[in-house]
Design an enzyme around this catalytic site. Structure first.
Site, mmCIF file in Angstrom:
data_model
loop_
_atom_site.group_PDB
_atom_site.id
_atom_site.type_symbol
_atom_site.label_atom_id
_atom_site.label_comp_id
_atom_site.label_asym_id
_atom_site.label_seq_id
_atom_site.Cartn_x
_atom_site.Cartn_y
_atom_site.Cartn_z
ATOM 1 N N ASP A 1 -66.146 31.066 -4.156
ATOM 2 C CA ASP A 1 -66.212 31.750 -5.456
ATOM 3 C C ASP A 1 -67.447 31.323 -6.235
ATOM 4 O O ASP A 1 -67.388 31.051 -7.426
ATOM 5 C CB ASP A 1 -64.943 31.473 -6.263
ATOM 6 C CG ASP A 1 -64.758 32.475 -7.407
ATOM 7 O OD1 ASP A 1 -65.341 33.571 -7.329
ATOM 8 O OD2 ASP A 1 -64.048 32.162 -8.367
ATOM 9 N N PHE B 1 -58.293 30.861 -13.697
ATOM 10 C CA PHE B 1 -56.919 30.404 -13.618
ATOM 11 C C PHE B 1 -56.392 29.823 -14.922
ATOM 12 O O PHE B 1 -55.343 29.218 -14.948
ATOM 13 C CB PHE B 1 -56.788 29.344 -12.515
ATOM 14 C CG PHE B 1 -56.869 29.923 -11.135
ATOM 15 C CD1 PHE B 1 -56.016 30.931 -10.756
ATOM 16 C CD2 PHE B 1 -57.804 29.473 -10.231
ATOM 17 C CE1 PHE B 1 -56.068 31.471 -9.489
ATOM 18 C CE2 PHE B 1 -57.865 30.001 -8.965
ATOM 19 C CZ PHE B 1 -56.993 31.003 -8.584
ATOM 20 N N GLY B 2 -57.117 29.947 -16.018
ATOM 21 C CA GLY B 2 -56.606 29.431 -17.276
ATOM 22 C C GLY B 2 -57.713 29.175 -18.275
ATOM 23 O O GLY B 2 -58.836 29.624 -18.116
ATOM 24 N N VAL C 1 -60.111 26.616 -20.835
ATOM 25 C CA VAL C 1 -60.813 25.335 -20.828
ATOM 26 C C VAL C 1 -61.013 24.887 -22.269
ATOM 27 O O VAL C 1 -61.469 25.667 -23.108
ATOM 28 C CB VAL C 1 -62.173 25.428 -20.107
ATOM 29 C CG1 VAL C 1 -62.856 24.070 -20.089
ATOM 30 C CG2 VAL C 1 -61.980 25.943 -18.680
#
Length: 841
Positions: free
Chosen positions: A647, A533-534, A536
């Site tokens: 997940d 989701f993005g 780090v």
């Protein structure tokens, strides 16, 4: 008289010092480099000398960065002919060549092998501050008889030419090392090809595994990072003498390099002096869409579609060659033109595909004299032309050149940003459908531009009144920095109420300026990686505490619900095998989670890396498996909530400084209450290869879904192979199938990672494999719970049940009669199940 002698002596001393100082970067007939000597470039950026790789006694002549604390070799002379002792000498001989030999000169290990050198001119070799070792004659230092930049090893440096000399035929090819401790010529090579439009390819042997795409005027179409003016400026030269690309640093104080690695990637790296390590800027190939021809002819690899279950989709006007292959996630046969399509008829047109790496241009035709409009007309007049694109998007308005395709269009992919437009030929019917969709989008746009402001004006007064009358007490900056944690949780479907959350949540709310300062404004040098989701980033607070900041992408698909879900879950879960959340930041469109920093990153970076895998001996791997069991047992049974992770995979298991595992990434987790054991969703999310069959196909999930993922993970930890690995010898296309075959043949210990050698406990390994196979059985009811798994691991004398056949055993079928397929080579499932649409991360 005495005074004159003193002056003369001083001058001689001065001249000798000058001579010494000006010769430290050169090699001459009388001044060789012996093993132990170091040659340093004039600006002290690079050094040349003899070196030995880690754990090796072999000696090589190489060039490395002089001021980088981690010795980083960029060029090696005698790559495949190491010297086995310390008597090596690099010198200029009477023929004007650089030669490498031992002291007795009985054997020549390497030579520049230059012919036609004038014998009356003295040859000199000099190490330049660019890292180039050059050989010149006499005092003419501008004309090189030989240079190391023309014969590269595995590293492409700034100001270096990459490409082909048309006059001499010289092709500068970059080749990987054989391993991190052997600089010999390895399996991977990176080179330029001039067929069609110029491209660069990465080869494994003679097989293409990645392509840069063609030069767009801003960079290679397959490397969108090059269109951003960050570190380097690329210059592409194509004339009668040469076809080359050269990179120049905007800031020459930065050290940056491009490396062809022995791990089948090409990495752009820069040196971070603060952390004293090389930081990755980009790396290719880095996902399945980068694999050469992954989706076959007329197939488009698209990881960003929210509607497709499979990354491969067909061009407009085309359909899959085999729907069976498509269902089994095999796009290699590509697509064919739809039945009933009539190309080269009246009404043909083109559909634009945005942000793509254009197809392989090896067989394309290029005309640099045409602009985009003329290119379209040229393609439309030629019935064999199936698509076109601009050759130079930086000059698209005034010209830009024209590329047309007249055969199979292969190796096309989309990017979230970057790339260029590709125009695909379609017939009148397909074009009409496309134009209809565009008109609908246009109407929506007109409504947004004209209608919405009118509606907004109508409600404006009501909005002001409502805002004025609201008497809710909040902190003045809450709308800018944080959100009301407990109130926002109450609004979530299936989330906890205040009695579950508790009155006090021990989390810090960080403001954006604090996070920005800690990460150096999200500097690429602090980027640790990218998740589902993005991105780090590593950061350091003012109190010197190191943190990891998960910055959620606005286009990632993780909305407010997943964000709050992850905050809520991790805040209430405290266990040594779960990652610890320190706080969060919510600023307008920015959503960020602040975690404890774990220096060793994900488990996948160890078990799937040939070098790092050796750091995980069997004892440590067994401890990691036990730690993951403890973490899942806490989620499923021991915490006040029952959490289904959904997940679990190797990259979501982080390792701390002692290599202890911590489960992370709870954005997709679900909470079960009371007696709930199973739930169903229409939004299947997760990672293909780790999903249980009932979840992937029916949307059913339970604790047994995590058990299935755990089984896959254990097999990967033991074998060092990914589940989607292809075992050609065994005719299976995933790890589960290979393990099951070995289990039936009583050879299951052969799957153990070869890096462990014989130094593993066979009894423990067999136990873990047995448990893993039990966890990946087809039916959820047959799988053990994590309580059962923990008991089996801690009581090794317990008799375990015989496993039933696992799920998802796909085989490569060699006879079409076995599945009734149209052609050989199709992939089938022994389960004969169809796969429903997935929304994978």
């Amino acid at each position: 008289m005495c005074k004159k002698k003193c002056i003369l002596a001083s001058m001689l001393i001065f001249l000798s010092i000058v001579q010494f100082c000006t010769s430290i970067d050169t090699i001459t007939l009388s001044q060789p480099v012996k093993d132990g000597d170091i040659l340093v470039s004039n600006g002290e950026t690079f050094a040349l000398g003899f070196f030995s790789p880690t754990n090796s006694s072999n000696r090589y002549v190489g060039i490395w960065y002089n001021k980088v604390s981690e010795q980083t070799v960029v060029w090696v002379a005698n790559r495949d002919r190491p010297i086995t002792n310390s008597s090596g000498i690099l010198s200029v001989d009477e023929t004007g060549n650089l030669v490498l030999h031992e002291q007795d000169q009985s054997f020549m290990y390497w030579s520049t092998n230059v012919t036609g050198v004038q014998m009356n001119n003295v040859s000199t070799a000099q190490l330049l501050d660019s890292g180039n070792l050059v050989l010149f004659q006499g005092q003419n230092r501008d004309v090189y008889s030989w240079q190391s930049f023309d014969y590269p090893s595995n590293t492409f440096l700034p100001s270096m030419k990459f490409g082909i000399n048309r006059k001499t035929g010289l092709n500068r090819v970059f080749t990987s090392w054989k391993s991190s401790v052997n600089p010999g010529v390895g399996d991977y090579s990176h080179k330029m090809e001039l067929v069609g439009s110029t491209q660069l390819f990465l080869y494994q042997g003679v097989a293409k595994i990645w392509r840069t795409g063609s030069w767009t005027g801003l960079g290679w179409s397959g490397i969108p990072e090059m269109s951003v003016k960050y570190l380097l400026k690329g210059t592409y030269i194509n004339n009668d003498n040469e076809v080359v690309v050269i990179y120049y640093l905007h800031n020459t104080s930065i050290l940056s390099r491009l490396v062809v690695t022995e791990s089948r990637t090409i990495d752009r790296q820069s040196w971070n002096e603060v952390d004293r390590k090389w930081v990755g800027i980009w790396s290719y190939p880095n996902d399945q869409c980068d694999g050469y021809n992954h989706c076959g002819p007329f197939g488009l690899c698209d990881l960003y579609s929210t509607f497709a279950a499979f990354e491969c989709v067909c061009y407009p006007g085309y359909e899959a060659q085999s729907q069976q292959d498509w269902l089994l996630r095999d796009g290699s046969r590509g697509c064919k033109i739809k039945v009933g399509t009539q190309l080269c008829e009246s009404g043909d047109g083109f559909v634009e595909l945005n942000r793509v790496k254009v197809p392989d241009t090896s067989t394309a035709r290029v005309n640099m004299s045409l602009g985009l409009k003329a290119c379209k007309e040229l393609c439309l007049r030629n019935c064999t032309c199936l698509g076109y694109a601009s050759a130079d998007i930086s000059q698209e308005v005034t010209g830009g050149g024209c590329i047309t395709w007249h055969g199979d269009m292969i190796d096309t992919r989309t990017f979230s940003d970057g790339g260029q437009s590709l125009y695909v030929r379609v017939d009148a019917a397909e074009l009409a459908q496309y134009l209809s969709r565009m008109r609908k989008k246009s109407h929506k746009y007109q409504f947004m531009v004209i209608g919405m402001p009118i509606l907004a004006a109508g409600f404006l007064l009501c909005t002001f009144i409502c805002c004025y009358l609201r008497k809710k007490k909040v902190k003045q900056d809450e709308g800018e920095v944080g959100f009301s944690f407990k109130n926002s949780m109450k609004s979530l479907e299936g989330s906890l109420m205040e009695k579950d959350i508790g009155k006090n949540v021990d989390l810090d709310v960080f403001d954006l300026s604090t996070i920005a300062a800690a990460t150096d404004h999200f500097s690429p040098s602090n980027k640790l990686g990218e998740g589902g989701f993005g991105s780090v980033y590593k950061g350091k607070l003012l109190n010197e505490q190191e943190i990891a900041v998960k910055r959620l992408s606005q286009s990632s698909g993780q909305g407010m619900q997943e964000f709050k879900n992850e905050v809520m879950l991790i805040a209430k879960l405290q266990h040594r095998n779960l990652v610890r959340l320190l706080g969060y930041c919510f600023h307008k469109e920015e959503k960020m989670l602040v975690y404890e920093y774990l220096p060793n990153k994900g488990l996948d970076s160890f078990i799937f890396d040939q070098e790092k895998a050796s750091l995980l001996d069997w004892k440590k791997r067994f401890q990691i498996i036990q730690g993951i069991v403890c973490g899942l047992l806490y989620l499923h049974h021991d915490s006040r909530l029952r959490i289904i992770h959904r997940d679990l995979k190797a990259s979501n298991v982080l390792l701390d400084s002692d290599l202890n595992p911590k489960i992370s990434d709870f954005g997709l987790a679900k909470i079960f209450r009371g007696g709930e054991d199973e739930a169903k969703t229409h939004r299947v999310v997760g990672t293909y290869g780790y999903m249980s069959p009932e979840y992937a196909m029916e949307g059913l999930f339970s604790v047994k879904s995590d058990v299935f993922s755990f089984g896959i993970l254990v097999l990967e930890i033991i074998s060092g192979r990914k589940n989607n690995s292809y075992y050609q010898r065994d005719s299976v296309i995933n790890l589960i199938g290979h393990v099951w075959d070995m289990w039936k043949q009583d050879k299951v210990l052969t799957i153990v990672d070869s890096s462990l050698g014989d130094s593993f406990d066979a009894r423990e390994a067999l136990l873990c494999i047995h448990i893993a196979i039990l966890c990946v059985q087809e039916l959820a009811s047959d799988r053990p719970t994590m309580t059962n798994v923990a008991f089996m691991l801690s009581n090794q004398e317990t008799m375990l049940p015989s496993p039933k056949q696992p799920a998802f055993i796909f085989r490569q079928l060699n006879h079409r009669r076995e599945l009734g397929l149209a052609s050989t080579g199709d992939v089938g499932s022994v389960d004969n199940e169809t796969i429903t649409i997935l929304q994978a991360r």
